[in-house]
Design a protein around this motif. Structure first.
Motif, PDB file in Angstrom:
ATOM      1  N   GLY A 101       0.793  -1.223   0.000  1.00 31.40           N
ATOM      2  CA  GLY A 101       0.000   0.000   0.000  1.00 31.40           C
ATOM      3  C   GLY A 101       0.823   1.270   0.000  1.00 31.40           C
ATOM      4  O   GLY A 101       0.373   2.314  -0.470  1.00 31.40           O
ATOM      5  N   SER A 102       2.038   1.199   0.512  1.00 31.94           N
ATOM      6  CA  SER A 102       2.887   2.392   0.556  1.00 31.94           C
ATOM      7  C   SER A 102       3.411   2.793  -0.815  1.00 31.94           C
ATOM      8  O   SER A 102       3.836   3.930  -1.016  1.00 31.94           O
ATOM      9  N   LYS A 103       3.400   1.824  -1.732  1.00 32.55           N
ATOM     10  CA  LYS A 103       3.897   2.046  -3.099  1.00 32.55           C
ATOM     11  C   LYS A 103       5.384   2.437  -3.122  1.00 32.55           C
ATOM     12  O   LYS A 103       5.847   3.088  -4.056  1.00 32.55           O
ATOM     13  N   GLN A 104       6.109   2.036  -2.075  1.00 32.16           N
ATOM     14  CA  GLN A 104       7.556   2.286  -2.023  1.00 32.16           C
ATOM     15  C   GLN A 104       8.317   1.010  -2.351  1.00 32.16           C
ATOM     16  O   GLN A 104       7.860  -0.088  -2.077  1.00 32.16           O
ATOM     17  N   ARG A 105       9.491   1.177  -2.942  1.00 30.94           N
ATOM     18  CA  ARG A 105      10.329   0.025  -3.212  1.00 30.94           C
ATOM     19  C   ARG A 105      10.787  -0.593  -1.889  1.00 30.94           C
ATOM     20  O   ARG A 105      11.051   0.123  -0.922  1.00 30.94           O
ATOM     21  N   PHE A 106      10.904  -1.916  -1.859  1.00 30.46           N
ATOM     22  CA  PHE A 106      11.328  -2.572  -0.622  1.00 30.46           C
ATOM     23  C   PHE A 106      12.068  -3.866  -0.919  1.00 30.46           C
ATOM     24  O   PHE A 106      11.862  -4.516  -1.941  1.00 30.46           O
ATOM     25  N   LEU A 107      12.946  -4.223   0.018  1.00 33.10           N
ATOM     26  CA  LEU A 107      13.643  -5.509   0.035  1.00 33.10           C
ATOM     27  C   LEU A 107      13.355  -6.130   1.395  1.00 33.10           C
ATOM     28  O   LEU A 107      13.735  -5.588   2.421  1.00 33.10           O
ATOM     29  N   TRP A 108      12.672  -7.278   1.397  1.00 29.24           N
ATOM     30  CA  TRP A 108      12.165  -7.874   2.632  1.00 29.24           C
ATOM     31  C   TRP A 108      12.825  -9.237   2.859  1.00 29.24           C
ATOM     32  O   TRP A 108      12.692 -10.149   2.045  1.00 29.24           O
ATOM     33  N   ASP A 120      -2.485  -0.232   7.951  1.00 33.83           N
ATOM     34  CA  ASP A 120      -2.560   1.222   7.807  1.00 33.83           C
ATOM     35  C   ASP A 120      -1.452   1.921   8.586  1.00 33.83           C
ATOM     36  O   ASP A 120      -0.832   2.877   8.090  1.00 33.83           O
ATOM     37  N   LEU A 121      -1.203   1.455   9.825  1.00 32.77           N
ATOM     38  CA  LEU A 121      -0.136   2.045  10.626  1.00 32.77           C
ATOM     39  C   LEU A 121       1.225   1.798   9.993  1.00 32.77           C
ATOM     40  O   LEU A 121       2.107   2.668  10.000  1.00 32.77           O
ATOM     41  N   ILE A 122       1.404   0.622   9.444  1.00 32.03           N
ATOM     42  CA  ILE A 122       2.667   0.282   8.784  1.00 32.03           C
ATOM     43  C   ILE A 122       2.872   1.172   7.570  1.00 32.03           C
ATOM     44  O   ILE A 122       3.958   1.724   7.357  1.00 32.03           O
ATOM     45  N   LYS A 123       1.832   1.320   6.782  1.00 33.64           N
ATOM     46  CA  LYS A 123       1.887   2.161   5.578  1.00 33.64           C
ATOM     47  C   LYS A 123       2.233   3.601   5.951  1.00 33.64           C
ATOM     48  O   LYS A 123       3.069   4.243   5.296  1.00 33.64           O
ATOM     49  N   GLU A 124       1.622   4.124   7.006  1.00 33.70           N
ATOM     50  CA  GLU A 124       1.871   5.504   7.423  1.00 33.70           C
ATOM     51  C   GLU A 124       3.328   5.707   7.837  1.00 33.70           C
ATOM     52  O   GLU A 124       3.947   6.719   7.493  1.00 33.70           O
TER      53      GLU A 124
END
Length: 456
Positions: free
Chosen positions: A289-296, A404-408
């Motif tokens: 939901g954040s629409k940010q690039r990530f490496l998990w 939602d909290l994570i996205k924020e």
């Protein structure tokens, strides 16, 4: 025995590292061992056979074929109670059985040198309690957590009955978490076993940098009634250099090479943390939901033998396909330090273990703090409130964190104006930490001071 005598008989001082048998502690102790060995001092690394093997296998996150040529590994007998695969408490209790084998080793080494310097993990005070009975052996306590966290713990009387002497740290700081809420009763009992022996040390070594925590180190020193010496040695910044890393050897680094500068959120929760499947799903939804690039890095907690298992479930159906191009999920071990040092990484979502905090800050990478247990809430407070180099996802309360909290939190650190300020602050801290380890820097001088002290 003859070979050992030949190797060290001409040495006036030898050093023995005694780690706590948990991966992050094993690694820190081995880094300290190699640091001291660089001064041409014989160094022994003493723990159970199981954990000697683990330390060598995972040193600095990778196999090291030549570490045994630098360090003398003393493989003590594995405790009778053994180390269970997935239970921390019996593993800690089993470590207490190392007391008598450790004493026998120190007695043997004491006959081969003018002085034996023992550097023991602060949580292994019980195991080295017999040192005062050996005339030419002295001990130094090695603390693997931040000075701030140590002050928070001391203020609660967890490690000493004289907690009022450490109350200064809580003045003006709200919501200092209680250790009774962040660790199990079994761990508190383990710490209580150490308590009668913590003052037998001749001095303190703390894995931090004076430029980062000078005020907290000063508080610890001021409240030290015996005026024992103190050294701050940030081991990760002393050892690691980004230059020369072979980035082609790991798929995560190859993927990062293709991303824009400072655009990727690195997500990893260390070797001692597991998430329930519902939380894994919420994190996945928040990332998407954040629409940010990530490496998990998605793995379960390590077993006592140093191995970890990858998560096989928990992700929403089709998640990896839906984030293809902007997100990468790996279930394998990943080179965390090299990842944090990569130019494409803009922030680090972390459980705030002190190793991870120091690695991230030394690379100038801000932290999205998600503490899970132990002293992690104090580290999170230090990073977000005191250093202003991160944002908090949640408090350490055990509740499920919604997407939602994570996205924020992700959006705050990656795209908001406030996030820009925190990212700049992290870069300033990283620069100061790196300068501290350069020739003539405060940390280099501190290492020289410690070596001069033990070789006096």
């Amino acid at each position: 025995m003859a070979d050992l005598h030949h190797q060290i008989e001409s040495q006036p001082v030898i050093v023995v590292l005694v780690p706590l048998p948990l991966h992050s502690h094993l690694n820190q102790a081995l880094q300290l061992a190699t640091l001291i060995a660089a001064y041409k001092i014989p160094v022994h690394y003493a723990t159970s056979a199981t954990h000697c093997r683990q330390a060598k296998l995972r040193f600095n996150g990778q196999k090291s074929s030549d570490i045994s040529n630098i360090i003398h590994f003393q493989e003590l007998p594995d405790p009778i109670s053994s180390y269970p695969e997935n239970n921390l408490h019996p593993s800690l209790n089993a470590s207490l059985e190392l007391r008598h084998p450790m004493t026998a080793l120190l007695q043997k080494l004491s006959s081969l040198s003018k002085r034996v310097v023992v550097i023991n993990d602060s949580n292994m005070a019980y195991v080295v309690q017999d040192i005062p009975s050996i005339s030419n052996v002295e001990s130094y306590s090695f603390t693997c957590i931040s000075a701030f966290s140590l002050l928070c713990i001391l203020s609660q009387g967890i490690l000493t009955t004289e907690e009022t002497r450490f109350r200064k740290i809580v003045g003006g700081i709200e919501k200092i978490p209680q250790m009774t809420q962040t660790v199990t009763p079994e761990i508190l009992n383990f710490l209580a076993v150490q308590s009668p022996y913590v003052d037998l040390k001749h001095g303190d070594i703390i894995n931090t940098c004076r430029t980062l925590e000078s005020s907290y180190l000063d508080l610890l020193k001021d409240e030290n009634r015996d005026k024992k010496p103190q050294w701050a040695l940030p081991l990760h910044t002393l050892h690691y250099r980004v230059d020369g890393v072979d980035k082609s050897r790991d798929k995560c680094l190859v993927w990062l090479d293709k991303q824009p500068p400072k655009s990727v959120l690195f997500v990893s929760f260390g070797s001692s943390t597991s998430m329930v499947e519902k939380q894994v799903k919420e994190l996945a939804v928040g990332l998407r939901g954040s629409k940010q690039r990530f490496l998990w890095v998605l793995q379960d907690a390590e077993r006592a033998d140093g191995l970890s298992k990858a998560w096989k479930s928990g992700l929403p159906d089709g998640f990896e396909e839906s984030v293809k191009g902007i997100g990468m999920v790996t279930r394998d071990w990943a080179p965390q330090v090299e990842i944090l040092g990569h130019g494409s990484v803009g922030a680090f979502m972390s459980h705030c273990g002190w190793n991870s905090c120091m690695e991230s800050l030394s690379m100038g990478v801000p932290i999205v703090a998600w503490p899970m247990h132990s002293e992690q809430p104090y580290n999170a407070l230090l990073v977000t409130e005191m250093l202003k180099a991160g944002v908090a996802v949640k408090e350490c309360d055990g509740d499920l964190v919604g997407s939602d909290l994570i996205k924020e939190a992700i959006e705050e650190i990656m795209v908001s104006d406030e996030g820009v300020i925190k990212r700049e602050r992290a870069e300033e801290i990283g620069l100061s930490l790196r300068k501290a380890v350069e020739e003539g820097g405060v940390t280099r001088l501190e290492v020289d001071s410690f070596v001069k002290h033990i070789t006096r």
